[in-house]
Design an enzyme around this catalytic site. Structure first.
Site, PDB file in Angstrom:
ATOM      1  N   ASP A   1      -5.328  15.790  39.741  1.00 39.13           N
ATOM      2  CA  ASP A   1      -6.339  15.799  40.792  1.00 39.13           C
ATOM      3  C   ASP A   1      -5.713  16.404  42.052  1.00 39.13           C
ATOM      4  O   ASP A   1      -4.498  16.624  42.141  1.00 39.13           O
ATOM      5  CB  ASP A   1      -6.906  14.388  41.036  1.00 39.13           C
ATOM      6  CG  ASP A   1      -8.296  14.430  41.680  1.00 39.13           C
ATOM      7  OD1 ASP A   1      -8.672  15.482  42.245  1.00 39.13           O
ATOM      8  OD2 ASP A   1      -9.005  13.410  41.638  1.00 39.13           O
TER       9      ASP A   1
ATOM     10  N   GLU B   1     -16.331  10.021  47.536  1.00 37.00           N
ATOM     11  CA  GLU B   1     -15.027   9.399  47.262  1.00 37.00           C
ATOM     12  C   GLU B   1     -14.817   8.146  48.120  1.00 37.00           C
ATOM     13  O   GLU B   1     -15.774   7.448  48.473  1.00 37.00           O
ATOM     14  CB  GLU B   1     -13.906  10.428  47.434  1.00 37.00           C
ATOM     15  CG  GLU B   1     -14.112  11.641  46.499  1.00 37.00           C
ATOM     16  CD  GLU B   1     -12.927  12.570  46.433  1.00 37.00           C
ATOM     17  OE1 GLU B   1     -11.780  12.116  46.476  1.00 37.00           O
ATOM     18  OE2 GLU B   1     -13.148  13.800  46.309  1.00 37.00           O
TER      19      GLU B   1
HETATM   20  C1  BGC Z   1     -11.607  14.637  43.429  1.00 35.46           C
HETATM   21  C2  BGC Z   1     -11.929  15.307  42.127  1.00 35.46           C
HETATM   22  C3  BGC Z   1     -12.314  16.745  42.363  1.00 35.46           C
HETATM   23  C4  BGC Z   1     -11.235  17.454  43.133  1.00 35.46           C
HETATM   24  C5  BGC Z   1     -11.568  18.893  43.439  1.00 35.46           C
HETATM   25  C6  BGC Z   1     -10.644  15.443  44.251  1.00 35.46           C
HETATM   26  O1  BGC Z   1     -10.524  14.900  45.532  1.00 35.46           O
HETATM   27  O2  BGC Z   1     -11.069  13.360  43.176  1.00 35.46           O
HETATM   28  O3  BGC Z   1     -12.957  14.617  41.473  1.00 35.46           O
HETATM   29  O4  BGC Z   1     -12.540  17.371  41.131  1.00 35.46           O
HETATM   30  O5  BGC Z   1     -11.033  16.789  44.359  1.00 35.46           O
HETATM   31  O6  BGC Z   1     -12.587  19.011  44.362  1.00 35.46           O
HETATM   32  C1  BGC Z   2     -11.872  18.932  49.373  1.00 32.30           C
HETATM   33  C2  BGC Z   2     -12.344  18.156  48.183  1.00 32.30           C
HETATM   34  C3  BGC Z   2     -11.286  17.223  47.787  1.00 32.30           C
HETATM   35  C4  BGC Z   2     -10.821  16.372  48.967  1.00 32.30           C
HETATM   36  C5  BGC Z   2      -9.691  15.493  48.590  1.00 32.30           C
HETATM   37  C6  BGC Z   2     -11.456  17.991  50.474  1.00 32.30           C
HETATM   38  O1  BGC Z   2     -11.011  18.712  51.588  1.00 32.30           O
HETATM   39  O2  BGC Z   2     -12.897  19.749  49.814  1.00 32.30           O
HETATM   40  O3  BGC Z   2     -12.652  18.993  47.121  1.00 32.30           O
HETATM   41  O4  BGC Z   2     -11.778  16.429  46.779  1.00 32.30           O
HETATM   42  O5  BGC Z   2     -10.452  17.171  50.043  1.00 32.30           O
HETATM   43  O6  BGC Z   2      -9.256  14.697  49.650  1.00 32.30           O
END
Ligand code: BGC
Ligand code: BGC
Length: 618
Positions: A314, A511
């Site tokens: 991730d 998230e």
């Molecule tokens: C998320 C994932 C996601 C990735 C890319 C992460 O923060 O936990 O689910 O696929 O970002 O955007």
């Molecule tokens: C990104 C997401 C990612 C996240 C993780 C964001 O800046 O756009 O895709 O999941 O950071 O913390």
């Protein structure tokens, strides 16, 4: 035009590789290397290209970089294997299908111009449609699809999502979420289909079948990524160490038997349905980050479950394993991570992994295993043959057919939780309708997180139909509809021929930022409810939320109550059901708690407000 360019590039690449002396050319006319032969077996192609690769080329394949942190030139110089758009990762020029296709193609052209011409795989989170793309159809978030619980519908949604993504060259989808949420305070609850593993497994497999439908263009044109392995939905409140997160990225509760019984089954089903990539989870178990667990990643997933695809980390998750990045990288790669979503600094990761291989801390065999897995997926997808955006599919982005599918899904997802005196469905020729609530008239709110932006955003941030517009279109021309966001009306909502509909919702989140201690509506929406409860003769409440909220004390004041989840761009699907064009058929995919102390699931604290599976069918 594009095809011709590709053939030229292929020939140049083949010539360069011949000049490099690394190709075991047996015949002077054998200008096409075996790995470029689509008729050759994948295993043959993998071995052929692998033995041509330098360590730098191999480590490049294991490197996945966010597009804003990378130029096409760097893709070429560093032999980058994957590029991604994170949440909100639309092109810097313009958020249009054409600009997406050009953005992805520009990285692809750079990859194809390398010595071996290995294509990149471009990824994004298409968790409810191609949701970072302006103009894409935004489907209901998974929890709504869990309520509809219709595998055929979910398969169709997978297919439509794949078409919209393939049109822009995004052949890799970080979906489906196969989490099994055990605590609805979690900000990712809506990304999961249901709280039960069998329910999740069935729908996840259906989504993958649709997404990876061989008929789209080439075999497995768009591939899915069940996530997050393993136990992301079972973390303990307060156990997270990220920002001010509580549950997200925390420590999964329970022993190994719980992990296997609750969280593992969807992965078995996904692998059986053809999953080729699995994303590891930020979360920990027994004090160890999943990204560091060779037991779960290698022994169980690749060994016991027989997963032959590759494991992607991730977003910057490897960094969380150890404050010393070198130790973190060594641990993760040795544990079984094959591709690292770095995401910002390619050089640092590449330099550190290179040093680790040179020192023997990571074996070449482990590197070869990772690269084999990645290349096998790329070959199986037909990326070497068709690396560019499938622009012949562009007309299907946001198409009427996809919108109709989404509208059907919205209607199927609604769960009727209360219906005094059979108030619903409403007659279309009702005299007066009074509609309140911010969520009634806000596309961003009805879509939730992971929509245009990572966190989503309130407002008209993409084209679609609001719930209000859907209602206005459904009622008879004689019906007087009065809308006020705040629930303050000029007419008389207490009149005998009047019905009120409060459409209230959570503001978008994604998230851990959506982890909620209170499970309550924003105060503005609560005030709307209080006003309408006081003024309305008959009150229908439609809740727009990614999870159950605590409504126990308010429910007696409502005549009807509908959970609409996060329906996405086609708000008309809500009106279809409220006015009887389609039936109520959704059932709760998660238990609806009466009070916060009933969380997490299985805490044993009394009976819930509504059990899993509840839903009135009038
Ligand atoms: C998320 C994932 C996601 C990735 C890319 C992460 O923060 O936990 O689910 O696929 O970002 O955007
Ligand atoms: C990104 C997401 C990612 C996240 C993780 C964001 O800046 O756009 O895709 O999941 O950071 O913390």
């Amino acid at each position: 035009m594009r095809l011709r360019l590709f053939i030229v590039l292929t020939l140049i690449a083949a010539m360069l590789s011949a000049c490099g002396g690394t190709a075991p050319t047996t015949s002077p006319v054998a200008t096409v290397a075996p790995y470029r032969d689509p008729a050759a077996a994948i295993a043959v192609r993998v071995e052929d290209v692998l033995q041509r690769m330098t360590l730098a080329e191999k480590i490049g394949q294991m490197t996945l970089i966010e597009k804003n942190s990378l130029t096409p030139d760097q893709v070429r110089e560093l032999f980058i294997g994957g590029v991604l758009s994170g949440g909100g990762g639309y092109p810097s020029t313009e958020n249009s299908p054409a600009a997406w296709a050009e953005m992805v193609n520009s990285f692809q052209r750079a990859a194809l111009s390398t010595r071996l011409g290995i294509p990149i795989i471009y990824g994004a989170d298409g968790v409810h449609g191609h949701n970072n793309l302006y103009g894409a159809v935004i489907f209901p978030h998974n929890i709504g699809l869990g309520a509809a619980n219709d595998p055929v519908l979910v398969e169709q949604i997978g297919r439509a999502t794949a078409i919209e993504m393939a049109a822009t060259g995004v052949f890799w989808n970080y979906a489906p979420g196969v989490m099994v949420p055990q605590d609805v305070r979690w900000g990712r609850t809506y990304e999961g289909y249901a709280e039960r593993p069998d329910h999740v497994a069935t729908l996840a497999a259906a989504f993958l079948r649709g997404l990876q439908d061989p008929d789209i263009v080439a075999p497995n044109r768009v591939i899915g990524t069940p996530k997050h392995y393993l136990g992301d939905g079972g973390t303990a409140w307060g156990s997270s160490t990220t920002e001010n997160y509580q549950l997200d990225q925390g420590e999964t509760m329970g022993d190994e038997a719980i992990l296997r019984a609750v969280h593992l089954p969807p992965y078995r089903a996904a692998i059986a349905a053809g999953a080729q990539v699995i994303m590891a989870s930020y979360s920990s178990w027994n004090g160890q980050k999943m990204h560091a667990s060779s037991y779960w990643l290698t022994e169980v997933l690749k060994g016991e479950l027989g997963f032959t695809g590759f494991v992607v980390s991730d977003w910057a998750a490897i960094d969380q394993i150890d404050p010393d990045y070198e130790r973190a990288v060594i641990t993760a790669i040795n544990a079984g991570i094959d591709m690292n979503m770095v995401p910002y600094d390619p050089q640092r990761f590449i330099a550190i992994l290179t040093r680790a291989v040179e020192s023997g801390a990571v074996s070449e065999e482990r590197i070869n295993d990772a690269v084999r897995r990645i290349l096998a997926v790329k070959f199986a997808m037909g990326l070497f043959e068709q690396p560019f955006a499938q622009t012949e599919l562009l007309a299907q982005i946001g198409s009427a057919a996809h919108r109709e599918l989404a509208r059907t899904a919205v209607a199927a997802s609604l769960v009727l939780l209360k219906n005094e005196q059979d108030l619903l469905p409403l007659p279309k020729d009702i005299g007066h309708l009074y509609i309140g609530g911010q969520a009634a008239n806000d596309l961003g709110i009805q879509a939730g997180g992971w929509t245009i932006e990572w966190q989503g955003r309130a407002g008209a941030i993409f084209p679609g139909t609001t719930i209000l517009a859907g209602i206005q279109a459904a009622v008879s021309p004689q019906t007087v509809v009065e809308y006020n966001e705040h629930g303050r009306f000029t007419g008389d909502p207490g009149a005998a021929d009047a019905v009120c509909i409060a459409v209230v919702g959570e503001l978008p989140y994604a998230e851990g930022r959506g982890d909620s201690a209170s499970l309550s509506l924003p105060s503005g929406e609560q005030r709307v409810l209080r006003r309408m409860e006081a003024a309305c003769a008959r009150l229908v409440v439609v809740l727009v939320a990614g999870r159950p909220l605590i409504v126990t004390d308010d429910l007696p004041k409502w005549d009807a109550f509908v959970a609409a989840w996060l329906p996405g761009s086609e708000g008309a699907g809500v009106a279809d059901v409220l006015f009887g064009d389609r039936p109520f058929r959704g059932r709760l995919p998660v238990t609806w708690p009466r009070s916060l102390d009933q969380l997490p699931l299985g805490s044993g604290n009394g009976d819930p407000l509504f059990p899993y599976g509840f839903g009135l069918i009038p």
